[in-house]
Design a protein around this motif. Structure first.
Motif, short mmCIF file in Angstrom:
data_model
loop_
_atom_site.label_atom_id
_atom_site.label_comp_id
_atom_site.label_asym_id
_atom_site.label_seq_id
_atom_site.Cartn_x
_atom_site.Cartn_y
_atom_site.Cartn_z
N GLY A 1 0.81 -1.21 0.00
CA GLY A 1 0.00 0.00 0.00
C GLY A 1 0.84 1.25 0.00
O GLY A 1 0.58 2.20 -0.74
N VAL A 2 1.87 1.27 0.84
CA VAL A 2 2.75 2.44 0.90
C VAL A 2 3.49 2.63 -0.42
O VAL A 2 3.67 3.75 -0.90
N LEU A 3 3.91 1.53 -1.04
CA LEU A 3 4.68 1.60 -2.28
C LEU A 3 3.80 1.88 -3.50
O LEU A 3 4.32 2.18 -4.58
N GLY A 4 2.49 1.76 -3.33
CA GLY A 4 1.58 2.01 -4.45
C GLY A 4 1.41 0.85 -5.40
O GLY A 4 1.02 1.03 -6.56
N THR B 1 -4.05 1.96 -0.54
CA THR B 1 -3.24 3.08 -1.02
C THR B 1 -2.44 3.62 0.16
O THR B 1 -2.71 3.27 1.32
N PRO B 2 -1.48 4.52 -0.10
CA PRO B 2 -0.78 5.14 1.03
C PRO B 2 -1.73 5.81 2.03
O PRO B 2 -1.50 5.78 3.24
N LEU B 3 -2.82 6.39 1.50
CA LEU B 3 -3.77 7.06 2.39
C LEU B 3 -4.49 6.05 3.29
O LEU B 3 -4.74 6.33 4.46
N ASP B 4 -4.82 4.88 2.75
CA ASP B 4 -5.44 3.83 3.57
C ASP B 4 -4.52 3.45 4.73
O ASP B 4 -4.97 3.34 5.88
N GLN C 1 11.47 4.54 1.08
CA GLN C 1 10.08 5.00 0.93
C GLN C 1 9.29 4.78 2.21
O GLN C 1 8.49 5.63 2.60
N LEU C 2 9.50 3.65 2.87
CA LEU C 2 8.77 3.36 4.10
C LEU C 2 9.16 4.31 5.22
O LEU C 2 8.31 4.83 5.96
N VAL C 3 10.46 4.55 5.37
CA VAL C 3 10.94 5.47 6.40
C VAL C 3 10.44 6.89 6.12
O VAL C 3 9.99 7.60 7.04
#
Length: 279
Positions: free
Chosen positions: A30-33, A39-42, A174-176
């Motif tokens: 989700g974070v990576l798309g 999604t990142p928003l979720d 990206q996660l950090v």
């Protein structure tokens, strides 16, 4: 820093609450798309709202219920003994990166991820990211995914994936970045789809206006064009479908050489009309 905590004595609510404080492997896609479900928003709202409501979706319940079956088949078909991990594992540097493994291969000391699927055409991007996330947190050289296929050709698939350090390096950044810039500061990421917009802006303010700029008006005009084009295409589609149906009559299949181009068969109370690409 302690690299894991036991989940043996945790209630489901406590376990879900603990997971809100970190990005787990199932959040990674989700974070990576690359996830079709998140999604990142979720993921952002999952962490900010700290929702401990258990998801009762049938497919999730079925997947959990079938985990013992997958474990038994792994032992029978591959002589692989997999233990329940019963831990939330944490990254050696960032405690907001975690992994809650489905299983741990006793002999090889690597993660095993369980999945159920109607069919299997190779690992989806979101599952690949999930495995790499698990290898990142557990510092292991490879991981397994065991897929119980429940479609027509029922079987158990076991695939092994090597650690991809280049992928992990990009993913980790990206996660950090997501945690530090969004979750920690409580700044929601930008919506990336219609559902995101409805999630982020569920209400409207009465009698408010915003002046359009050239960029958004370009989108508005394109939307109006697509709307008109869709009307024309829907009309043409109806005419073409009618022509093919009249030609087929009460026949089930329209063939062209060895190809089945159209199937028109009864399912329930209606006949389903399916056009296949045999080109």
């Amino acid at each position: 820093m302690k690299l894991h905590i036991s989940t043996n004595k945790m209630s489901t609510k406590e376990w879900l609450r603990e997971r809100c404080d970190s990005i787990g492997a199932s959040d990674c896609g989700g974070v990576l798309g690359v996830s079709p479900w998140k999604t990142p928003l979720d993921v952002y709202y999952d962490k900010i709202n700290k929702d401990t409501t258990e998801n009762d979706a049938f497919h999730l319940w079925l997947g959990n219920a079938l985990e013992p079956v997958i474990k038994k088949r792994l032992a029978l078909e591959h002589n692989m003994i997999v233990n329940n991990d019963n831990k939330i594992r944490y990254d050696k540097i960032h405690r907001f990166l975690s992994a809650n493994l489905d299983g741990w291969c006793v002999k090889e000391k690597v993660p095993v991820e369980y999945k159920t699927a109607g069919h299997w055409d190779g690992i989806p991007d979101t599952y690949y990211a999930q495995l790499q996330h698990q290898m990142m947190v557990t510092q292991t050289p490879y991981a397994y995914i065991a897929v119980l296929v429940l479609g027509y050709n029922r079987r158990l698939i076991l695939e092994k994936y090597e650690r991809d350090d280049k992928f992990i390096s990009i993913m980790r950044k990206q996660l950090v970045n997501f945690w530090n810039k969004n979750v920690a500061k409580k700044i929601a990421p930008e919506p990336v789809c219609e559902r995101d917009c409805r999630l982020k802006f569920p209400e409207h303010k009465e009698d408010t206006f915003i002046e359009a700029d050239d960029v958004v008006m370009k989108d508005v005009f394109r939307l109006l064009t697509i709307k008109d084009e869709k009307k024309a295409l829907d009309k043409e589609k109806s005419i073409l479908t009618t022509n093919v149906m009249k030609f087929m009559g009460d026949n089930e299949v329209l063939s062209w050489g060895e190809d089945r181009m159209v199937v028109w068969r009864k399912s329930g109370k209606t006949r389903r009309f399916i056009v296949k690409d045999g080109r």
